[in-house]
Design an enzyme around this catalytic site. Structure first.
Site, mmCIF file in Angstrom:
data_model
loop_
_atom_site.group_PDB
_atom_site.id
_atom_site.type_symbol
_atom_site.label_atom_id
_atom_site.label_comp_id
_atom_site.label_asym_id
_atom_site.label_seq_id
_atom_site.Cartn_x
_atom_site.Cartn_y
_atom_site.Cartn_z
ATOM 1 N N HIS A 110 0.974 -1.169 0.135
ATOM 2 C CA HIS A 110 -0.114 0.063 -0.055
ATOM 3 C C HIS A 110 0.904 1.170 -0.038
ATOM 4 O O HIS A 110 1.938 1.297 0.733
ATOM 5 C CB HIS A 110 -0.750 0.148 1.332
ATOM 6 C CG HIS A 110 -1.874 -1.093 1.243
ATOM 7 N ND1 HIS A 110 -3.061 -0.926 0.141
ATOM 8 C CD2 HIS A 110 -1.932 -2.283 1.601
ATOM 9 C CE1 HIS A 110 -3.906 -2.173 0.526
ATOM 10 N NE2 HIS A 110 -3.092 -2.990 1.347
ATOM 11 N N ALA A 155 13.623 -20.736 8.392
ATOM 12 C CA ALA A 155 12.059 -20.771 8.740
ATOM 13 C C ALA A 155 11.836 -19.362 9.663
ATOM 14 O O ALA A 155 12.570 -19.102 10.465
ATOM 15 C CB ALA A 155 11.838 -22.082 9.473
ATOM 16 N N ARG A 178 25.579 -16.760 5.882
ATOM 17 C CA ARG A 178 26.976 -17.380 5.148
ATOM 18 C C ARG A 178 26.735 -17.603 3.714
ATOM 19 O O ARG A 178 25.489 -17.906 3.461
ATOM 20 C CB ARG A 178 27.197 -18.369 6.219
ATOM 21 C CG ARG A 178 26.631 -19.624 6.130
ATOM 22 C CD ARG A 178 26.992 -20.997 6.804
ATOM 23 N NE ARG A 178 26.260 -22.134 6.497
ATOM 24 C CZ ARG A 178 26.504 -22.942 5.498
ATOM 25 N NH1 ARG A 178 27.213 -22.850 4.534
ATOM 26 N NH2 ARG A 178 25.563 -23.969 5.487
#
Length: 193
Positions: A110, A155, A178
């Site tokens: 937006h 995750a 890394r």
């Protein structure tokens, strides 16, 4: 009036053409999400109708997306449960990409100006995910982000900036941890052949 959503980056969210495209997408998404596990052929046919490009990436329902016509899937990937794609801008997913459960690819945004947000106005920037990348469970990839090939996104990461090819990146905000060394890439490639 512009014919294609991808021809511009700012769109009145109540535009009739955009609403019609979204409704057509929602119908296909609904049908896909209602398929039984033994209806693989039907699922693939629905995904071919839904997306701008799709061949044989395996996608587990449920799936959510805005338009579908701005999504380009490469070959041979796997998408786990709960993928959300906000595709007012182009979302390109390379070959052999792995996407964990509950990942969000948010090419939509937006505007910052209050007047434009009140209009309502929607805008977006493309997302690109390179070949053989792996996006970990619960990750969020924001508008304008490019993730290079062979990258691993940890995750729960919130990816706000580009990630160069052959790197591991994690966190909120996501940061490069890394590089992935050539020996690791060779080992990964040997498992795919």
């Amino acid at each position: 009036m512009v014919d294609s959503i991808t021809d511009f980056s700012v769109q009145i969210a109540a535009d009739k053409a955009l609403v019609a495209k979204k409704q057509a997408c929602q119908q296909l998404v609904y049908q896909f999400n209602q398929t039984r596990p033994d209806q693989g052929k039907e699922r693939k046919q629905l995904l071919k109708q839904l997306f701008a490009q799709y061949s044989n990436t395996h996608i587990e329902p449920p799936l959510r997306c805005d338009l579908g016509t701005n999504v380009y899937f490469g070959k041979g990937g796997f998408v786990n449960y709960g993928l959300i794609i906000l595709d007012i801008a182009t979302v390109t997913i390379g070959d052999y990409v792995l996407i964990g459960p509950n990942v969000q690819l948010c090419a939509a945004s937006h505007p910052e100006l209050r007047e434009q947000r009140m209009a309502p106005t929607a805008c977006g920037e493309p997302i690109s995910i390179g070949n053989q990348a792996w996006i970990g469970a619960g990750s969020i990839v924001l508008a304008g982000v490019n993730i290079g090939e062979n990258c691993i996104i940890g995750a729960g990461s919130v990816v706000t900036k580009d990630v160069p090819a052959n790197h591991v990146a994690v966190g909120n905000p996501c940061r490069v941890l890394r590089p992935i060394h050539q020996t690791e890439l060779d080992e990964l490639n040997s498992h795919q052949n």
